[in-house]
Every structure is written in structure tokens, then in C-alpha cells.
Write a protein that holds these residues in place. Sequence first.
Motif, short mmCIF file in Angstrom:
data_model
loop_
_atom_site.label_atom_id
_atom_site.label_comp_id
_atom_site.label_asym_id
_atom_site.label_seq_id
_atom_site.Cartn_x
_atom_site.Cartn_y
_atom_site.Cartn_z
N THR A 40 0.78 -1.29 0.23
CA THR A 40 -0.20 0.42 -0.18
C THR A 40 0.60 1.70 -0.14
O THR A 40 0.82 2.55 -0.75
CB THR A 40 -1.00 -0.01 1.16
OG1 THR A 40 -1.08 -0.94 1.09
CG2 THR A 40 -1.47 1.43 1.37
N ASP A 67 -7.91 2.21 10.39
CA ASP A 67 -7.04 0.69 9.56
C ASP A 67 -8.75 -0.24 11.18
O ASP A 67 -8.93 0.11 11.85
CB ASP A 67 -6.53 0.94 10.62
CG ASP A 67 -4.78 -0.45 9.67
OD1 ASP A 67 -5.91 -1.40 9.39
OD2 ASP A 67 -4.23 -0.72 10.20
N GLN A 126 1.98 6.13 -7.21
CA GLN A 126 0.94 6.94 -8.02
C GLN A 126 1.38 8.14 -7.63
O GLN A 126 1.02 9.23 -8.91
CB GLN A 126 -0.29 6.60 -7.32
CG GLN A 126 -1.22 5.15 -7.62
CD GLN A 126 -1.75 4.84 -6.52
OE1 GLN A 126 -3.02 5.38 -7.76
NE2 GLN A 126 -2.16 4.23 -5.81
N LEU A 137 2.58 4.62 6.03
CA LEU A 137 1.22 4.82 5.03
C LEU A 137 0.46 5.94 6.51
O LEU A 137 0.31 6.55 5.73
CB LEU A 137 0.60 3.55 5.95
CG LEU A 137 -0.93 3.43 4.72
CD1 LEU A 137 -0.33 3.87 3.25
CD2 LEU A 137 -1.11 2.41 4.82
N ALA A 191 -6.95 -3.47 11.86
CA ALA A 191 -5.55 -4.38 13.15
C ALA A 191 -5.17 -2.87 13.11
O ALA A 191 -4.63 -3.01 12.61
CB ALA A 191 -4.88 -5.40 11.88
N MET A 245 -9.97 -1.53 -0.40
CA MET A 245 -9.23 -2.05 0.29
C MET A 245 -7.44 -1.69 0.49
O MET A 245 -7.53 -0.54 -1.00
CB MET A 245 -9.63 -3.25 0.09
CG MET A 245 -10.18 -4.25 -0.29
SD MET A 245 -10.90 -4.76 1.57
CE MET A 245 -9.23 -5.99 1.48
N LYS A 246 -7.18 -1.55 0.96
CA LYS A 246 -5.09 -1.99 0.49
C LYS A 246 -5.11 -2.37 -0.27
O LYS A 246 -5.37 -4.07 -0.22
CB LYS A 246 -4.79 -1.59 1.64
CG LYS A 246 -4.68 -0.74 3.20
CD LYS A 246 -4.11 -0.75 4.13
CE LYS A 246 -4.25 0.18 5.77
NZ LYS A 246 -3.73 -0.47 6.78
N PRO A 247 -3.65 -2.57 -1.31
CA PRO A 247 -3.14 -1.18 -1.41
C PRO A 247 -4.52 -0.49 -2.37
O PRO A 247 -5.22 -1.15 -3.67
CB PRO A 247 -2.68 -1.75 -2.28
CG PRO A 247 -2.04 -3.18 -2.32
CD PRO A 247 -3.33 -3.35 -1.97
N PHE A 248 -4.72 0.84 -2.53
CA PHE A 248 -5.40 0.75 -3.03
C PHE A 248 -4.99 2.56 -3.97
O PHE A 248 -3.78 2.69 -3.91
CB PHE A 248 -6.68 2.24 -1.94
CG PHE A 248 -5.61 3.12 -1.10
CD1 PHE A 248 -5.07 4.70 -1.51
CD2 PHE A 248 -5.37 2.78 0.33
CE1 PHE A 248 -4.36 5.42 -0.30
CE2 PHE A 248 -4.48 3.34 1.32
CZ PHE A 248 -4.24 4.57 1.20
N ASP A 249 -6.05 2.95 -4.83
CA ASP A 249 -5.48 4.73 -5.68
C ASP A 249 -5.59 5.62 -5.41
O ASP A 249 -6.91 5.41 -4.53
CB ASP A 249 -6.99 3.81 -6.84
CG ASP A 249 -6.62 4.42 -8.69
OD1 ASP A 249 -5.68 3.41 -9.28
OD2 ASP A 249 -6.45 5.91 -8.53
N ILE A 250 -4.95 6.21 -5.08
CA ILE A 250 -5.50 7.38 -4.82
C ILE A 250 -6.26 8.52 -5.27
O ILE A 250 -7.21 8.69 -4.90
CB ILE A 250 -3.51 8.24 -4.85
CG1 ILE A 250 -2.88 8.33 -6.24
CG2 ILE A 250 -2.31 7.65 -3.80
CD1 ILE A 250 -1.96 9.72 -5.96
N ASP A 251 -6.16 7.68 -6.29
CA ASP A 251 -7.02 9.05 -7.18
C ASP A 251 -9.00 8.85 -6.48
O ASP A 251 -9.88 9.73 -5.86
CB ASP A 251 -7.89 8.39 -8.63
CG ASP A 251 -6.57 9.21 -9.21
OD1 ASP A 251 -6.19 10.42 -9.11
OD2 ASP A 251 -6.37 8.45 -10.32
N GLU A 287 -9.26 9.81 -3.07
CA GLU A 287 -9.26 11.37 -2.42
C GLU A 287 -10.93 11.45 -2.90
O GLU A 287 -11.41 12.07 -2.14
CB GLU A 287 -8.93 12.09 -3.86
CG GLU A 287 -7.62 11.98 -3.02
CD GLU A 287 -6.50 12.27 -4.47
OE1 GLU A 287 -4.64 13.04 -3.89
OE2 GLU A 287 -6.87 12.96 -5.37
N ALA A 343 -6.32 -3.80 5.09
CA ALA A 343 -5.95 -4.73 4.23
C ALA A 343 -5.86 -6.15 4.43
O ALA A 343 -5.82 -7.27 3.76
CB ALA A 343 -4.03 -5.00 4.66
N ARG A 344 -6.75 -6.50 4.67
CA ARG A 344 -8.00 -7.69 6.01
C ARG A 344 -8.66 -8.17 4.51
O ARG A 344 -9.87 -7.37 4.96
CB ARG A 344 -8.20 -7.90 6.76
CG ARG A 344 -7.67 -7.28 8.41
CD ARG A 344 -8.12 -7.81 9.39
NE ARG A 344 -8.77 -9.09 9.37
CZ ARG A 344 -8.06 -9.45 10.31
NH1 ARG A 344 -7.05 -9.50 11.56
NH2 ARG A 344 -8.54 -11.11 10.21
N PRO A 345 -8.85 -9.35 4.17
CA PRO A 345 -9.42 -10.25 3.22
C PRO A 345 -10.58 -10.13 3.60
O PRO A 345 -11.42 -10.26 2.93
CB PRO A 345 -8.61 -11.78 3.19
CG PRO A 345 -7.58 -11.67 3.81
CD PRO A 345 -7.33 -10.41 4.62
#
Lengths: 629, 140
Positions: free
Chosen positions: A395, B72, A402, B33, B74, B120-126, B129, B102-104
Motif C-alpha cells: 500500500t 485501519d 502514484q 502509511l 488491525a 481495500m489496501k493497496p488503494f488507488d489514490i484517485d 481522494e 488489508a484484511r481479506p
Amino acid sequence: MDGMLVATHVGFLTLGLASIVRAVRAPGRATLDAAIFFGLVGCLSILTLLYGNNEISNPILNGVRQALRLALPLALLRVLDGFIPLRRGVSILYTVAWAACLAAALAGPPLARVALLLGSLYIFIGLPYVAFEFALFARRATGIVRRRMEWLGIGTLSLVAAAVARVCEEYVPVAAPVAHTAFFIAALGTGIGYFLGLTPPAAIRRLWHFEAVTDVLKMLAAAPLGEAVGTPDTRVPLEVARSFGAPRGALALWRPDVQAVLSGVQRVEDIPSPSTSIANRVYQTQRSVYAEDVTTYDPANAEMYARWNTRTILAAPVTVGERRFGTLALYGPSPGGMSPEDLPALEAVAREVATFLVRREVAALQIEASAQAEAALLKDDFLAAVSHDVRTPLTALMVRAQLLARRFNRSDDTESADAVEALVADGRRVQRLVETLLDVVKAEGGRFTSIFEPHDLRHIVNEVVSSLIEPQHAITVRGNAAAEVDAERIAEVVQNLLDNALKFSKSATPIDITIDGDDTNSRIVIEDRGVGLTTEDLTTIFNRFQRGSAAQHAGGAGVGLYVSHRIIEEHGGTLTAEQREGGGSRFLISLPVEVAQPKATPADTSIARDNDTSEARPMLIPATDGAAR
Amino acid sequence: MTSSRPGDPESTTAAAPARTTTRILVAEDEHELASLVRALLEDLGYEATLVEDGQAALDAIAQERPSLLITDLAMPRMSGEELIAQLQQTEHRDLPIIVLSARPDAATRIAPFPGVRLLMKPFDIDEFEALVMRSLPPAL
């Protein structure tokens, strides 16, 4: 001759005939001994009925009567020998005594007193001796045999009483009338006692068998199921032997590794000829056996039986339905009360033992299944931890990448911008790999958590198609149908199939997605004009993922197809692949419009799976050749 | 990275209009993070407070009255689920919440709390936002 006398002797004669008939129908030591004894009694009764109790004028007939009378203790000794093998000396002594008595009696008046003395000694020592031995044996006897011993004991006591009464009648005139009546009562008691003890009629035998079988059933119901199947189990056969009054019992189970039926204490090396052994023959033929003398029945193993001090065996197959476990055997150094007539009851018990073994197997499976479920839970926890631990640094890495990409996109440094874009794309690939691995493990355990809801399949397909970034193909979606599905999972399948189609067809070739359906099934068909599938592909394409093989590539399309296949299976549908007419491939998803019921629970699945592959379940190791076709 | 530091003129101009009064609480035990998330939020013109566990988050919410909680699941001392459950019992039950996990099994874990959004992690920053802006109450 009075009526009482006639009735008694007719009774004896009937018993004699009945036991001879029985000996013919169920030949064996016990029935033969009984037939000899009752045959003697019957012959004496014929003579008595014909000539009364007085001296017969014909000397030959008189001699025969004397011989028969004197042979009675000898016949009883033989009966005793069937239960407890007598020392040879005892048999010889009594045969000699019998001959001496007979000779003295036949010699006539000069030796009459000697004959009487000898005869009295012979009878008054012989009969109590037999009674004493039977009493000793009865103390140790159990089950059916104990019941028989009790009646034999009553018979022998009555016989002694009858002899005493006869002497009283002869020599004590005062007591003669009482002794006369007592003699008949005792004689009748002797007949009944011996008859029930030696050859119990079917009804009474069934009653005793019922007791024995009930005892065994009680024991089986209470027996612990926890022990592993196939462990040496001595308690069950011991209890069966006790209930049947046999000296010893053994439960021999089929051992596929040595291809023989063995009891817990036996080793196959100890059996000279495993294939002819009684346990094995019973198992192979599925027929119960009474072998009075095993050395004639199975001479090849005579030395082994001698080592176990075994002469007589009663054995029945331990089988229920189609399931054959082995052989239940009762055995001992002599018939010891065992009889071929015990076979039906022993067969019933053996069937119950088989049922017990089935129950024990089921219990073992349940324990194994719950252990597997526990292991699966542990695996889930482990996976959650691993995926968390991989995703967390990923992450941070992705956020940084990005942010970098944004920065370079605004700059003139296109080379760096491209490099960072590639970095982001690589990061996404790692991310997808983690997702796929998780999916595969979930598919392995059959534990996709599916939420089935009615959905328009067109909608799901359109979402997937529109999410594609700059596809190089003309993708057409036609038709619509609805089905109860887990939308996210179906989208995943469509995505996988579409990825495949895109990957294996040249750019600008069209890809057609057709959705249709009827009342029961809805279909999504994805057709491309790519390289197509070979015949071999068609059979293996969904099985690329093979447990236990070495992994080459974890994230290949093969894994995607495998996961897709499992997802559709969970929906109760089918995923098939075929050649498209005119080139390319055709993937067909067929889904039931209504999901019948939730698919198998994890525990069910693992049992079903372990039935078709008996080897231990290795951890997930996907094996693909890196491409789906 | 340096470009997205607070005060960097380039990033502030590129980001959404500054709403200096909007405070966002970030509960995340991973330092790296957490600071990246703070940088992203500050780029958008928000003020971000970082805490490392659920208990600290509860205290910070009471004191600072943030407009949004990003948490988060955990975490030491008090997990994300516990934190959310506790918040339901307080006057802050309407506080918008975004769960970053990040937990399934994150989706099932937050299923009892319908208003909570999940990324969910990892995420898209767009995506991140957009979600933040969507979750915030309309600016006064």
C-alpha cells in the motif's frame, strides 16, 4: 408293565431318534456324541419295551443289553471329552473297565457277584467323575455353553439319582415303592437334562442365542468409537467368545497391504499358507464355516493351529452390505460346546460387528473432517495474516508510486513519467497476484462466500467491459438474462474470460458476448477469433491447477480459469470451452436462474474431495505452463 | 514525495479548494502509511491528525471533533471494529468513517456498521481522494 414305564421308555426312544436325526442334519462332534448316548438309551428302551425289566432268556440279547447298559458311562465320558479333552489314560481305563464288567456279567452265575461289584464300582465312580468334571467346566463356562452345562449337570445328577433309586429298589425292600417312582422321575430328568444340554431343540437354542447376541449388542453399543479403525481389537472378539461360551475369539480384518485377513496379534509371516487359512477362506467366500478339526480342513496351516492349541473353529464373515471387513472366529482346543448350529447366531453377531466397524469408520471420518475444518480455519487465519502483511507495505509503495506518477505527469520528463507509470502497473500486477492467490486458496477449500441475489447479467458484463482500459478489440454485448448470482464473483469470471480472449486474439479482431436464457438457465457466451483451443486444451483447460505439482507460475491464466470454474460450480452452473466455428474459442457460462440451495459446506466438500483423492491434501501449489491455451 | 509535503505550493494549487477548518482523524498504526495518508489529505487541503490505535482515536475524536475518521482495522489496544462500535454509543455516531484495510475479511468485519465505507489496501489514490471528498459533509 406299568404306563409310567412305557411312557418313560417311549420318551427315551423319541430322544434317541431325534438326536440321530440331528446328528445327520448337522454333523459334528457334539451331535454325534449326543446321538451315540441317546442311541444307546433308545436301544435299551426298545429292549425294555419288548422284554420288560426282567432277564431276557436269549443270552445274546441279554449280553447286548448288558453291553449297552455298561456302555452308558463310556458314552458320557465321550460327551465330556467333547467339552474338556480327557487324558488318554482315563479313556483307556474306562474302556478296559467296561470290557471287564461286560465279561464278568456275561460269564454268568459263577462270576455274578463279581460282575455286580465291578459294575457298581464302574458306574458309581464313572458317573460322579463325569458329573464332577462337568461341574468344574460349568463353573468356567459362559454364555450358551454355560446354559448347556447347567442342563448336563442336571442330567448327570438325575442319572446318579436314578442309579441310586434302582439299587434301593433292588436291595432295600422297604423303600422299594418310593424308589420305583423316584427312579422314573430321575430317569426322565436325566433324559431331559442331557437332551437340552447336548442337543437343545431349535426353540431353546434360539432363546440362548438371543441372550448371547443381546450381550454382544450391548457391548458393541457401549464400545468406544474413538480408536482408529484397524487397530488390534481384542475386546470385541473376547466378548463374543464369552457370550457364545467358546474358549477364545478373534477378529481378523482384511489388510490390503499384505492381501490377507489378520487378527490384531497376527503377522502374515506367521501364517504358512495365508490363502487357505480359515479366516481368509471365510472372507473370500463370504460363507461361515464350522471346522471341527482344522488340521483336516486346512492342512497347510496345521503347524500354526497346533502352535495356537487350536482344533475347532467357528467363523463367520464380518460383512454388512457391500462392505467386507474380515472374519470373526471362535476357536479352541476342542469343540468345547461349539456347534455348527451356532453358525446363524454367529453370523448375526458378525454382521453387527461389521455395523460397529462402519460406525467407527464414520466416527473416524468425522474426527478427521473436523480436524480438517480446523486446519482450514488455521489456514484462513494464516492467509489473512500473510495477505495483510504483504498488502501493508505494498500500500505504501503504491501510494508513493502514484504520487510520483502524478508529479512526473505534470513535468516534461516523459521518460521518467513512463517509467513511473510502468512502476505503478507492476505494483498493480503484484496486487492482482495476491488477490488471485487468495482466490485460489478459497476455491481450494470451496469457501467462496457467495451472496446470491437476482441480477441482470447484461449489467454485470457491461460493468466489466467498460472497466477495460483502452481495449484493442471491438467488444459487442448482445441480449440479456437474469439469474441469482453473486455479482462480484460473476464479474470476476467474465473478467477472467475476457482477459483470456484479449490475450489470445490479435488486436482489432472482434469479441462477441451473447447473453440469453430460458426459464431454468441463463447463459453468457464469450467468443473470440484468436488462436483457439486444441482438443487437449478442451479436456484440461479448467484443471491446469493441479495440487501437489511444482509451481511454475502462480498468476497465469490457468489459475484464473480454474477459479472461474469453481465460482460457476458454486453457483450450480457449468463453465465449458469449445472451438468456435470459423476459428477462435468459445466459452460458455451456464447459470441456473434460481440457486437451488447453498452449496456444500466446507466440511462436506472436504469429505467428498477426500473420497476421490485419498492422498493427503498438500498446501496450495499452483502449476500451470504459464498460459491457458 | 517531497512535492506533496504540506506547504508545497505546487501541490496545494493542484488540489481541491482548501477548507482549512476541515479536520480529519487518521487512525493507522503503520507510521509510513499514516504519514502518506496525511500528505494526501493535506494535498487536498485538509488538516490531518494521526493516532496509532483505537483508544487514542476515541480520545482525539472527543477533543478535536473531526469531520471524518479514516481508520485501519488491525490496530493495537483497540481495533478498528471496536472503535467503530464504541463510537456508535457516543454523540459521534454520525461521524463519517472510511475503513482502510488489508484484511481479506474486512467487508464482513464492518458489515454490522452500514454507514461505514471501505477501501481495500493497496488503494488507488484517485479513488481514495474521491472517497474522502464524498464522505465529508458539505462544507458550511
